[in-house]
Write an enzyme that holds these catalytic residues in place. Structure first.
Site, PDB file in Angstrom:
ATOM      1  N   PRO A   1       0.850  -1.200   0.000  1.00  0.00           N
ATOM      2  CA  PRO A   1       0.000   0.000   0.000  1.00  0.00           C
ATOM      3  C   PRO A   1       0.882   1.245   0.000  1.00  0.00           C
ATOM      4  O   PRO A   1       1.809   1.361   0.803  1.00  0.00           O
ATOM      5  CB  PRO A   1      -0.784  -0.126   1.311  1.00  0.00           C
ATOM      6  CG  PRO A   1       0.110  -0.929   2.211  1.00  0.00           C
ATOM      7  CD  PRO A   1       0.835  -1.887   1.308  1.00  0.00           C
TER       8      PRO A   1
ATOM      9  N   GLN B   1      -6.469  -1.714   2.928  1.00  0.00           N
ATOM     10  CA  GLN B   1      -5.812  -1.388   4.191  1.00  0.00           C
ATOM     11  C   GLN B   1      -6.545  -0.242   4.868  1.00  0.00           C
ATOM     12  O   GLN B   1      -6.867   0.763   4.227  1.00  0.00           O
ATOM     13  CB  GLN B   1      -4.353  -0.996   3.989  1.00  0.00           C
ATOM     14  CG  GLN B   1      -3.641  -0.782   5.327  1.00  0.00           C
ATOM     15  CD  GLN B   1      -2.206  -0.321   5.182  1.00  0.00           C
ATOM     16  OE1 GLN B   1      -1.949   0.794   4.726  1.00  0.00           O
ATOM     17  NE2 GLN B   1      -1.268  -1.172   5.586  1.00  0.00           N
TER      18      GLN B   1
ATOM     19  N   CYS C   1       2.648   2.920   9.730  1.00  0.00           N
ATOM     20  CA  CYS C   1       2.882   4.265   9.209  1.00  0.00           C
ATOM     21  C   CYS C   1       3.325   5.200  10.334  1.00  0.00           C
ATOM     22  O   CYS C   1       2.631   5.339  11.343  1.00  0.00           O
ATOM     23  CB  CYS C   1       1.621   4.811   8.548  1.00  0.00           C
ATOM     24  SG  CYS C   1       1.841   6.486   7.877  1.00  0.00           S
TER      25      CYS C   1
ATOM     26  N   ASN D   1       8.513  -7.332   4.094  1.00  0.00           N
ATOM     27  CA  ASN D   1       8.447  -6.125   3.274  1.00  0.00           C
ATOM     28  C   ASN D   1       9.686  -5.285   3.542  1.00  0.00           C
ATOM     29  O   ASN D   1      10.186  -5.247   4.659  1.00  0.00           O
ATOM     30  CB  ASN D   1       7.169  -5.350   3.627  1.00  0.00           C
ATOM     31  CG  ASN D   1       7.094  -3.973   2.983  1.00  0.00           C
ATOM     32  OD1 ASN D   1       6.752  -2.993   3.623  1.00  0.00           O
ATOM     33  ND2 ASN D   1       7.410  -3.878   1.716  1.00  0.00           N
ATOM     34  N   GLY D   2      10.181  -4.609   2.501  1.00  0.00           N
ATOM     35  CA  GLY D   2      11.298  -3.689   2.681  1.00  0.00           C
ATOM     36  C   GLY D   2      12.519  -4.057   1.869  1.00  0.00           C
ATOM     37  O   GLY D   2      13.104  -5.115   2.072  1.00  0.00           O
TER      38      GLY D   2
END
Length: 391
Positions: free
Chosen positions: A17, A82, A112, A233-234
């Site tokens: 997202p 999301q 976030c 993720n990343g």
């Protein structure tokens, strides 16, 4: 290009997202590039109170700005909405309405770090309040499973979070957070962004690159919690890295690489899922179908041309791509300013066709370079799509 019938199965790759990126128009472009149903596509984060207080689900044109309602029939299993939430009741209402719309996977954002999100008491700050996060996820699971049966299937619930917050990146910190959620909601799946989040001192963009990656922490959690799925993720920007991570976790989430190069999905289709190169959609097919979709979205939902144009900018790179973006932007501004029609003087597909043609012509004049055959074909396809829309 016909959408394939998608059966419920594990999807091992996801598109992250991204605010102002993964809107329904960008997700549609990705579906055209990869129509095989191999990847989960995540919407940008929407606040849960848009459903509980804003009643966005009752306003179809507004809802279409956030949720890809037009393709849930074919790709519900691979579409993830999301939400951001600080209140269990808001989260419950959001999941209830999304489930009614046909959404089959809703994720809670616990990663976030932006200042505005922190002020709303959701996002990464929830990792410092595991009991609150657990209550919210528990409410989401209640809404997702209420009166579930074959005709009204349950919706999957997941959590996306960081591996740590500020100075605390210990395995115990992440383990306790996950444990709290599991005790309240059961074994929901987790997407672990393999960087800690700094709640002050770094911007959201810096938080996606400055903290050091620690993929091993995600691997460890996947081993410690075998009862659930763990995605990492990343920093994933190649097929090789994707395949390497899949040796340790259930799935891989990719963000900026897709934002910069949507065609990377085709590489994943081939090397992760074994799709043959000869069945991959061409640029001409993708562009033709996208501009027809864009015309429909503008007609049905009054979708703004600037929103419809944004996904196309990643399809054209280099000097000619910059020229295309400039000319398309100018064309849209002129169309909006025209008094010939109430809103826009030309269809979106016409604006794209004109921008491609003018960019090719300008490139040829300035550089003395011939127009490539495939670029000419793209322009012809765009023109054909324009003509089709006029019939």
């Amino acid at each position: 290009m016909n959408s394939l019938t998608i059966h419920t199965r594990a999807l091992r790759t996801s598109v992250a997202p991204m605010i102002d990126v993964t809107d329904p128009c960008f997700l549609r472009l990705l579906r055209l590039i990869s129509p095989f149903g191999n990847h989960q596509l995540w919407t940008e984060m929407v606040h849960a109170n848009m459903f509980s207080r804003g009643q966005v689900h009752l306003d179809r044109p507004k809802l279409a700005q956030y949720v890809p309602v037009h393709e849930l029939g074919d790709f519900a299993h691979g579409t993830v909405v999301q939400i951001g939430a600080s209140d269990p009741q808001d989260a419950y209402a959001a999941v209830k309405e999304l489930r009614r719309l046909g959404v089959r996977h809703v994720n809670l954002n616990c990663g976030c770090p932006s200042r505005n999100v922190q002020m709303g008491s959701f996002g990464a700050v929830l990792m410092t309040k595991p009991a609150s996060a657990a209550n919210i996820v528990g409410a989401m699971v209640d809404a997702a499973t209420e009166n579930a049966d074959e005709l009204n299937p349950a919706t999957n619930i997941s959590v996306k979070c960081r591996i740590g917050i500020d100075e605390n990146e210990s395995p115990e910190f992440l383990r306790q957070f996950m444990d709290s959620v599991f005790k309240a909601a059961g074994p929901v799946s987790f997407v672990l962004h393999a960087r800690r989040a700094w709640l002050s001192g770094l911007s959201p963009e810096q938080n996606r690159s400055v903290p050091l990656l620690n993929h091993t922490r995600a691997y460890d959690m996947a081993r410690e919690f075998p009862q659930t799925q763990v995605f990492v993720n990343g920093g994933v920007d190649s097929v090789e890295k994707t395949l390497a991570h899949l040796q340790h976790v259930d799935g891989v989430m990719i963000g900026r690489k897709i934002r910069e190069d949507p065609w990377f999905l085709s590489a994943l289709d081939q090397h992760v899922y074994g799709v043959r190169s000869e069945v991959l959609p061409t640029a001409e097919q993708v562009l033709s179908e996208y501009v027809q979709f864009a015309d429909q979205m503008h007609s049905d939902y009054a979708m703004r041309y600037t929103v419809l144009a944004r996904p196309l900018y990643a399809l054209f790179s280099g000097r000619k791509g910059r020229t295309f973006r400039r000319i398309l932007g100018q064309t849209i501004l002129q169309a909006k300013a025209s008094k010939d029609r109430p809103l826009y003087s030309i269809r979106f597909s016409e604006a794209v066709s004109n921008a491609i043609y003018t960019a090719e012509k300008e490139h040829q004049q300035n550089l003395g370079a011939p127009i490539l055959e495939e670029e000419t074909a793209v322009r012809k396809v765009a023109a054909a799509a324009t003509a089709a829309g006029a019939r």
